[in-house]
Scaffold this motif. Structure first.
Motif, PDB file in Angstrom:
ATOM      1  N   ASN A   1       0.815  -1.206   0.000  1.00 36.93           N
ATOM      2  CA  ASN A   1       0.000   0.000   0.000  1.00 36.93           C
ATOM      3  C   ASN A   1       0.852   1.261   0.000  1.00 36.93           C
ATOM      4  O   ASN A   1       0.470   2.282  -0.591  1.00 36.93           O
ATOM      5  CB  ASN A   1      -0.968  -0.020   1.177  1.00 36.93           C
ATOM      6  CG  ASN A   1      -2.104  -1.024   0.983  1.00 36.93           C
ATOM      7  OD1 ASN A   1      -2.520  -1.283  -0.144  1.00 36.93           O
ATOM      8  ND2 ASN A   1      -2.592  -1.590   2.070  1.00 36.93           N
ATOM      9  N   MET A   2       2.021   1.209   0.649  1.00 40.10           N
ATOM     10  CA  MET A   2       2.952   2.333   0.569  1.00 40.10           C
ATOM     11  C   MET A   2       3.395   2.558  -0.871  1.00 40.10           C
ATOM     12  O   MET A   2       3.417   3.699  -1.355  1.00 40.10           O
ATOM     13  CB  MET A   2       4.177   2.068   1.448  1.00 40.10           C
ATOM     14  CG  MET A   2       5.251   3.154   1.385  1.00 40.10           C
ATOM     15  SD  MET A   2       6.879   2.563   1.903  1.00 40.10           S
ATOM     16  CE  MET A   2       7.370   1.597   0.463  1.00 40.10           C
ATOM     17  N   LEU A   3       3.722   1.473  -1.567  1.00 35.74           N
ATOM     18  CA  LEU A   3       4.135   1.596  -2.961  1.00 35.74           C
ATOM     19  C   LEU A   3       3.019   2.195  -3.810  1.00 35.74           C
ATOM     20  O   LEU A   3       3.256   3.011  -4.701  1.00 35.74           O
ATOM     21  CB  LEU A   3       4.548   0.231  -3.508  1.00 35.74           C
ATOM     22  CG  LEU A   3       5.839  -0.357  -2.921  1.00 35.74           C
ATOM     23  CD1 LEU A   3       6.013  -1.804  -3.372  1.00 35.74           C
ATOM     24  CD2 LEU A   3       7.046   0.470  -3.323  1.00 35.74           C
ATOM     25  N   GLY A   4       1.789   1.805  -3.512  1.00 42.51           N
ATOM     26  CA  GLY A   4       0.657   2.376  -4.224  1.00 42.51           C
ATOM     27  C   GLY A   4       0.545   3.876  -4.021  1.00 42.51           C
ATOM     28  O   GLY A   4       0.237   4.620  -4.955  1.00 42.51           O
ATOM     29  N   SER A   5       0.806   4.332  -2.808  1.00 44.50           N
ATOM     30  CA  SER A   5       0.721   5.763  -2.530  1.00 44.50           C
ATOM     31  C   SER A   5       1.795   6.546  -3.279  1.00 44.50           C
ATOM     32  O   SER A   5       1.646   7.751  -3.491  1.00 44.50           O
ATOM     33  CB  SER A   5       0.851   6.019  -1.023  1.00 44.50           C
ATOM     34  OG  SER A   5       2.190   5.832  -0.567  1.00 44.50           O
ATOM     35  N   LEU A   6       2.867   5.866  -3.680  1.00 43.73           N
ATOM     36  CA  LEU A   6       3.955   6.505  -4.427  1.00 43.73           C
ATOM     37  C   LEU A   6       3.780   6.372  -5.937  1.00 43.73           C
ATOM     38  O   LEU A   6       4.603   6.870  -6.702  1.00 43.73           O
ATOM     39  CB  LEU A   6       5.293   5.894  -4.004  1.00 43.73           C
ATOM     40  CG  LEU A   6       5.760   6.258  -2.588  1.00 43.73           C
ATOM     41  CD1 LEU A   6       6.936   5.380  -2.163  1.00 43.73           C
ATOM     42  CD2 LEU A   6       6.147   7.732  -2.507  1.00 43.73           C
ATOM     43  N   GLY A   7       2.723   5.684  -6.360  1.00 43.54           N
ATOM     44  CA  GLY A   7       2.437   5.581  -7.784  1.00 43.54           C
ATOM     45  C   GLY A   7       2.863   4.292  -8.449  1.00 43.54           C
ATOM     46  O   GLY A   7       2.783   4.177  -9.675  1.00 43.54           O
ATOM     47  N   PHE A   8       3.309   3.301  -7.663  1.00 47.83           N
ATOM     48  CA  PHE A   8       3.677   2.004  -8.227  1.00 47.83           C
ATOM     49  C   PHE A   8       2.484   1.058  -8.220  1.00 47.83           C
ATOM     50  O   PHE A   8       1.766   0.970  -7.219  1.00 47.83           O
ATOM     51  CB  PHE A   8       4.782   1.340  -7.400  1.00 47.83           C
ATOM     52  CG  PHE A   8       6.121   2.003  -7.442  1.00 47.83           C
ATOM     53  CD1 PHE A   8       6.978   1.818  -8.513  1.00 47.83           C
ATOM     54  CD2 PHE A   8       6.544   2.797  -6.382  1.00 47.83           C
ATOM     55  CE1 PHE A   8       8.232   2.406  -8.525  1.00 47.83           C
ATOM     56  CE2 PHE A   8       7.796   3.391  -6.389  1.00 47.83           C
ATOM     57  CZ  PHE A   8       8.645   3.199  -7.464  1.00 47.83           C
ATOM     58  N   LYS A   9       2.281   0.308  -9.305  1.00 47.02           N
ATOM     59  CA  LYS A   9       1.429  -0.863  -9.263  1.00 47.02           C
ATOM     60  C   LYS A   9       2.189  -1.980  -8.548  1.00 47.02           C
ATOM     61  O   LYS A   9       3.416  -1.914  -8.368  1.00 47.02           O
ATOM     62  CB  LYS A   9       1.034  -1.299 -10.678  1.00 47.02           C
ATOM     63  CG  LYS A   9       0.104  -0.322 -11.381  1.00 47.02           C
ATOM     64  CD  LYS A   9      -1.227  -0.227 -10.677  1.00 47.02           C
ATOM     65  CE  LYS A   9      -2.206   0.649 -11.458  1.00 47.02           C
ATOM     66  NZ  LYS A   9      -3.512   0.769 -10.753  1.00 47.02           N
ATOM     67  N   PHE A  10       1.477  -3.043  -8.155  1.00 46.76           N
ATOM     68  CA  PHE A  10       2.075  -4.118  -7.381  1.00 46.76           C
ATOM     69  C   PHE A  10       1.588  -5.434  -7.967  1.00 46.76           C
ATOM     70  O   PHE A  10       0.379  -5.656  -8.097  1.00 46.76           O
ATOM     71  CB  PHE A  10       1.650  -3.993  -5.917  1.00 46.76           C
ATOM     72  CG  PHE A  10       2.457  -4.811  -4.952  1.00 46.76           C
ATOM     73  CD1 PHE A  10       3.763  -4.465  -4.639  1.00 46.76           C
ATOM     74  CD2 PHE A  10       1.906  -5.921  -4.328  1.00 46.76           C
ATOM     75  CE1 PHE A  10       4.512  -5.205  -3.729  1.00 46.76           C
ATOM     76  CE2 PHE A  10       2.647  -6.665  -3.414  1.00 46.76           C
ATOM     77  CZ  PHE A  10       3.946  -6.301  -3.115  1.00 46.76           C
TER      78      PHE A  10
END
Length: 250
Positions: free
Chosen positions: A161-170
């Protein structure tokens, strides 16, 4: 080249197949072997570089380089320009991912400890380093989770979810511990592809059974080891290594 080929249908874009290939640092980080021209004409839609390692102090290592440390990007200066070239028409590539994990890799052990100690907010080292990575290499579309040993839901959820907040898909690359992956997928907001490993430790996986377990329209299509023979595989270029394979599409 890490000779691994997978097809995966993405739940957010199920009308089109995602034909993807993992490659080691020289393949899809430095783009030295095979050539950029070969990659662009390969027929793959997604390339994933294997793999970036997260140290105990949060430092990122990839392709022999320190990519990020102490919130500063220190990796190759031409990484993003190379990705831009990769995606510039004419090309079959429209997506680029960076894998974290792999067999015996301790990245997710380290991530668990870091998340427990610091969380995933703007003051945490994981946030700072991934923010630096996103700023320096915006061509990275997604982080690929190949956790093969830690399987900690709390830290993995927070990390994704942190990565999502930075604009990364997972994206997820499971081969075992189905319950963990189903729970992780149900607790994150930015996943969009699941690449099921049906080789090595995952050789006995039934894509249909995993499809049922994930539910909600997620389609699981098997991944294959490009160094092994399988009936639908063809070499992209007979002069290249047998690991350069793709599936014959319908």
């Amino acid at each position: 080249m890490l000779g691994l080929l997978q097809m995966a249908a993405c739940p957010l874009c199920t009308s089109a197949a995602n034909v993807m290939n993992y490659g080691a640092g020289n393949d899809y980080y430095r783009f030295t072997v095979p050539s950029m021209a070969f990659d662009k004409a390969s027929g793959f839609t997604t390339l994933i570089t294997f793999a970036m390692h997260v140290n105990a102090d949060g430092t990122f290592l990839i392709g022999g380089d320190v990519a990020c440390t102490n919130g500063v990007y220190t990796g190759s200066t031409n990484w993003n320009p190379l990705i831009t070239t990769l995606k510039t028409p004419p090309t079959t590539i429209n997506r680029y991912e960076v894998c974290i994990g792999g067999w015996t890799d301790t990245s997710y052990d380290n991530i668990k400890v870091l998340v427990t100690a610091q969380g995933t907010g703007p003051s945490s080292i994981l946030y700072k380093n991934f923010q630096a990575l996103k700023s320096a290499v915006p061509g990275i579309d997604a982080i690929n989770d190949d956790d093969e040993r830690t399987y900690d839901l709390n830290s993995s959820r927070s990390f994704a979810n942190m990565l999502g907040s930075l604009g990364f898909k997972f994206t997820l690359a499971p081969y075992t511990d189905q319950g963990f992956w189903v729970n992780l997928r149900n607790n994150i907001t930015n996943y969009d592809c699941i690449y099921l490993q049906c080789y090595a430790g995952g050789a006995g996986n039934d894509p249909g059974q995993w499809d049922t377990a994930f539910g909600n329209g997620v389609v699981i299509i098997s991944g294959q080891d490009g160094n092994s023979a399988f009936s639908n595989a063809i070499p992209l270029d007979p002069a290249q290594s047998a690991s350069f394979l793709r599936l014959r599409l319908p």
